[in-house]
Motif scaffolding. Structure first.
Motif, mmCIF file in Angstrom:
data_model
loop_
_atom_site.group_PDB
_atom_site.id
_atom_site.type_symbol
_atom_site.label_atom_id
_atom_site.label_comp_id
_atom_site.label_asym_id
_atom_site.label_seq_id
_atom_site.Cartn_x
_atom_site.Cartn_y
_atom_site.Cartn_z
ATOM 1 N N VAL A 64 28.351 28.793 24.023
ATOM 2 C CA VAL A 64 29.483 28.410 23.183
ATOM 3 C C VAL A 64 30.433 29.599 23.095
ATOM 4 O O VAL A 64 30.039 30.714 22.778
ATOM 5 C CB VAL A 64 29.000 28.005 21.770
ATOM 6 C CG1 VAL A 64 30.179 27.624 20.899
ATOM 7 C CG2 VAL A 64 27.996 26.880 21.849
ATOM 8 N N SER A 65 31.717 29.329 23.431
ATOM 9 C CA SER A 65 32.740 30.379 23.389
ATOM 10 C C SER A 65 33.955 29.858 22.653
ATOM 11 O O SER A 65 34.265 28.668 22.687
ATOM 12 C CB SER A 65 33.159 30.780 24.805
ATOM 13 O OG SER A 65 32.077 31.292 25.528
ATOM 14 N N THR A 66 34.666 30.787 22.027
ATOM 15 C CA THR A 66 35.929 30.420 21.399
ATOM 16 C C THR A 66 36.998 30.362 22.486
ATOM 17 O O THR A 66 36.825 30.939 23.576
ATOM 18 C CB THR A 66 36.326 31.458 20.335
ATOM 19 O OG1 THR A 66 36.578 32.707 20.989
ATOM 20 C CG2 THR A 66 35.249 31.617 19.279
ATOM 21 N N PRO A 67 38.099 29.709 22.225
ATOM 22 C CA PRO A 67 39.175 29.666 23.214
ATOM 23 C C PRO A 67 39.672 31.063 23.620
ATOM 24 O O PRO A 67 39.971 31.308 24.789
ATOM 25 C CB PRO A 67 40.279 28.875 22.527
ATOM 26 C CG PRO A 67 39.568 28.011 21.534
ATOM 27 C CD PRO A 67 38.386 28.834 21.094
ATOM 28 N N GLU A 68 39.711 31.980 22.681
ATOM 29 C CA GLU A 68 40.151 33.343 22.986
ATOM 30 C C GLU A 68 39.177 34.035 23.936
ATOM 31 O O GLU A 68 39.580 34.745 24.860
ATOM 32 C CB GLU A 68 40.311 34.165 21.694
ATOM 33 C CG GLU A 68 41.473 33.734 20.822
ATOM 34 C CD GLU A 68 41.133 32.484 19.999
ATOM 35 O OE1 GLU A 68 39.942 32.211 19.736
ATOM 36 O OE2 GLU A 68 42.083 31.767 19.633
ATOM 37 N N GLN A 69 37.872 33.843 23.699
ATOM 38 C CA GLN A 69 36.871 34.445 24.576
ATOM 39 C C GLN A 69 36.969 33.852 25.981
ATOM 40 O O GLN A 69 36.868 34.573 26.977
ATOM 41 C CB GLN A 69 35.462 34.209 24.013
ATOM 42 C CG GLN A 69 35.162 34.972 22.750
ATOM 43 C CD GLN A 69 33.837 34.542 22.129
ATOM 44 O OE1 GLN A 69 33.396 33.408 22.311
ATOM 45 N NE2 GLN A 69 33.220 35.462 21.375
ATOM 46 N N LEU A 70 37.189 32.563 26.063
ATOM 47 C CA LEU A 70 37.317 31.900 27.353
ATOM 48 C C LEU A 70 38.547 32.414 28.107
ATOM 49 O O LEU A 70 38.489 32.683 29.303
ATOM 50 C CB LEU A 70 37.386 30.384 27.164
ATOM 51 C CG LEU A 70 37.404 29.535 28.422
ATOM 52 C CD1 LEU A 70 36.181 29.816 29.286
ATOM 53 C CD2 LEU A 70 37.473 28.064 28.077
ATOM 54 N N ARG A 71 39.662 32.572 27.400
ATOM 55 C CA ARG A 71 40.872 33.126 28.023
ATOM 56 C C ARG A 71 40.615 34.528 28.551
ATOM 57 O O ARG A 71 41.056 34.895 29.634
ATOM 58 C CB ARG A 71 42.022 33.152 27.007
ATOM 59 C CG ARG A 71 42.684 31.827 26.799
ATOM 60 C CD ARG A 71 43.955 31.961 25.956
ATOM 61 N NE ARG A 71 44.378 30.661 25.498
ATOM 62 C CZ ARG A 71 44.257 30.207 24.252
ATOM 63 N NH1 ARG A 71 43.746 30.981 23.305
ATOM 64 N NH2 ARG A 71 44.652 28.996 23.927
ATOM 65 N N SER A 72 39.903 35.329 27.783
ATOM 66 C CA SER A 72 39.592 36.695 28.187
ATOM 67 C C SER A 72 38.717 36.708 29.441
ATOM 68 O O SER A 72 38.944 37.497 30.369
ATOM 69 C CB SER A 72 38.883 37.418 27.041
ATOM 70 O OG SER A 72 38.465 38.690 27.448
ATOM 71 N N ILE A 73 37.724 35.828 29.497
ATOM 72 C CA ILE A 73 36.849 35.743 30.667
ATOM 73 C C ILE A 73 37.641 35.340 31.905
ATOM 74 O O ILE A 73 37.504 35.930 32.975
ATOM 75 C CB ILE A 73 35.693 34.747 30.396
ATOM 76 C CG1 ILE A 73 34.761 35.287 29.306
ATOM 77 C CG2 ILE A 73 34.927 34.447 31.671
ATOM 78 C CD1 ILE A 73 33.782 34.258 28.778
#
Length: 94
Positions: free
Chosen positions: A5-14
């Motif tokens: 589970v990731s937040t949208p910000e974490q996903l953007r960073s990845i």
């Protein structure tokens, strides 16, 4: 299999770091094309734009130089077609 589970910000960073790793520059998101709303002119407006009388406009419509549209019992002309008629030059060779 484990669910991450990731937040949208974490996903953007990845995603951004993966793109940088492959040398791909960040681009702005693609915008959907805007729907082009057609604009129409009344007979009077079209005649004024073309600087002709209503009778001349009627004659041009009947001869096929301009295309008219009947919408709601009114005769209208598309703005882009009227403007194209202004720039179009037809020469007649004898």
């Amino acid at each position: 299999m484990e669910l991450i589970v990731s937040t949208p910000e974490q996903l953007r960073s990845i995603i951004a770091s993966a793109l940088e790793e492959y040398g791909i520059k960040h681009q702005s998101p693609v915008k959907s094309p805007e729907t082009k709303k057609e604009k129409f002119l009344t007979r009077q407006e079209a005649a004024k734009t073309l600087k002709v009388t209503l009778q001349t406009l009627h004659n041009w419509t009947n001869s096929g130089l301009l295309k008219s549209y009947s919408i709601g019992g009114r005769v209208l002309y598309r703005t882009d077609e009227v403007e194209a008629a202004l720039t179009e030059v037809k020469t007649v060779k004898y």
